[in-house]
Design an enzyme around this catalytic site. Sequence first.
Site, PDB file in Angstrom:
ATOM      1  N   THR A 231       0.816  -1.210   0.000  1.00  0.00           N
ATOM      2  CA  THR A 231       0.000   0.000   0.000  1.00  0.00           C
ATOM      3  C   THR A 231       0.852   1.264   0.000  1.00  0.00           C
ATOM      4  OG1 THR A 231      -0.176   0.030   2.417  1.00  0.00           O
ATOM      5  CG2 THR A 231      -1.875  -1.177   1.202  1.00  0.00           C
ATOM      6  N   ASP A 232       0.222   2.352  -0.451  1.00  0.00           N
ATOM      7  CA  ASP A 232       0.900   3.645  -0.447  1.00  0.00           C
ATOM      8  C   ASP A 232       0.421   4.468   0.748  1.00  0.00           C
ATOM      9  OD1 ASP A 232      -1.592   4.694  -1.160  1.00  0.00           O
ATOM     10  OD2 ASP A 232      -1.047   4.999  -3.255  1.00  0.00           O
ATOM     11  N   VAL A 233       0.819   5.707   0.793  1.00  0.00           N
ATOM     12  CA  VAL A 233       0.502   6.569   1.935  1.00  0.00           C
ATOM     13  C   VAL A 233      -1.006   6.773   2.112  1.00  0.00           C
ATOM     14  CG1 VAL A 233       0.684   8.772   0.688  1.00  0.00           C
ATOM     15  CG2 VAL A 233       1.240   8.677   3.126  1.00  0.00           C
ATOM     16  N   SER A 234      -1.777   6.586   1.031  1.00  0.00           N
ATOM     17  CA  SER A 234      -3.231   6.759   1.141  1.00  0.00           C
ATOM     18  C   SER A 234      -3.934   5.487   1.607  1.00  0.00           C
ATOM     19  CB  SER A 234      -3.811   7.216  -0.204  1.00  0.00           C
ATOM     20  OG  SER A 234      -3.711   6.188  -1.160  1.00  0.00           O
TER      21      SER A 234
ATOM     22  N   VAL B 241      -4.045   2.541  -0.043  1.00  0.00           N
ATOM     23  CA  VAL B 241      -4.489   1.654  -1.115  1.00  0.00           C
ATOM     24  C   VAL B 241      -3.266   1.051  -1.810  1.00  0.00           C
ATOM     25  CG1 VAL B 241      -6.638   2.949  -1.474  1.00  0.00           C
ATOM     26  CG2 VAL B 241      -4.647   3.460  -2.872  1.00  0.00           C
TER      27      VAL B 241
END
Length: 150
Positions: free
Chosen positions: A29-32, A34
């Site tokens: 996942t990324d910082v958001s 997702v």
Amino acid sequence: MSGTVDTPYQGAFLGRVHHFALRVYFEDTDVSGVVYHANYLKYIERARSDMLRAAGIDQRAAIESGEGVYVVAGLDIKYRAPAKLDDDLVVLSEVLEVRAASCAIHQRVMRGTDILADARVTAAFVWEGRPKRQPRAWVEIFRRLTEERD
């Protein structure tokens, strides 16, 4: 599921479509929160490699013997919905077309019945940077997989 707890997971064909299950981990996942878009490429690559193995194609032997190797020559991917941490996903892979030195594969990353990413991959068989005819036995395997579709 066959094997032991120490045996890596292997997907399988259900009819003409290869199924490869996976779970989204924190590292995906990324910082958001997702799945980072490039990780879908890893998912479909793993599923494609597993599909070839399940079909009886030994890529490692072909590389080690100097026969050739598959490379991605083309990729068209549409992202439709995000995957999130702990989602259970399945990558569905289906051979669409086979040619002398390449094949086209449709791959979908699914969460249940939802398509999260939809890709068409062209894999070319090459050696020393040049296209090369795929092994005849492999072409026959792909043809059988595409004929099952008709």
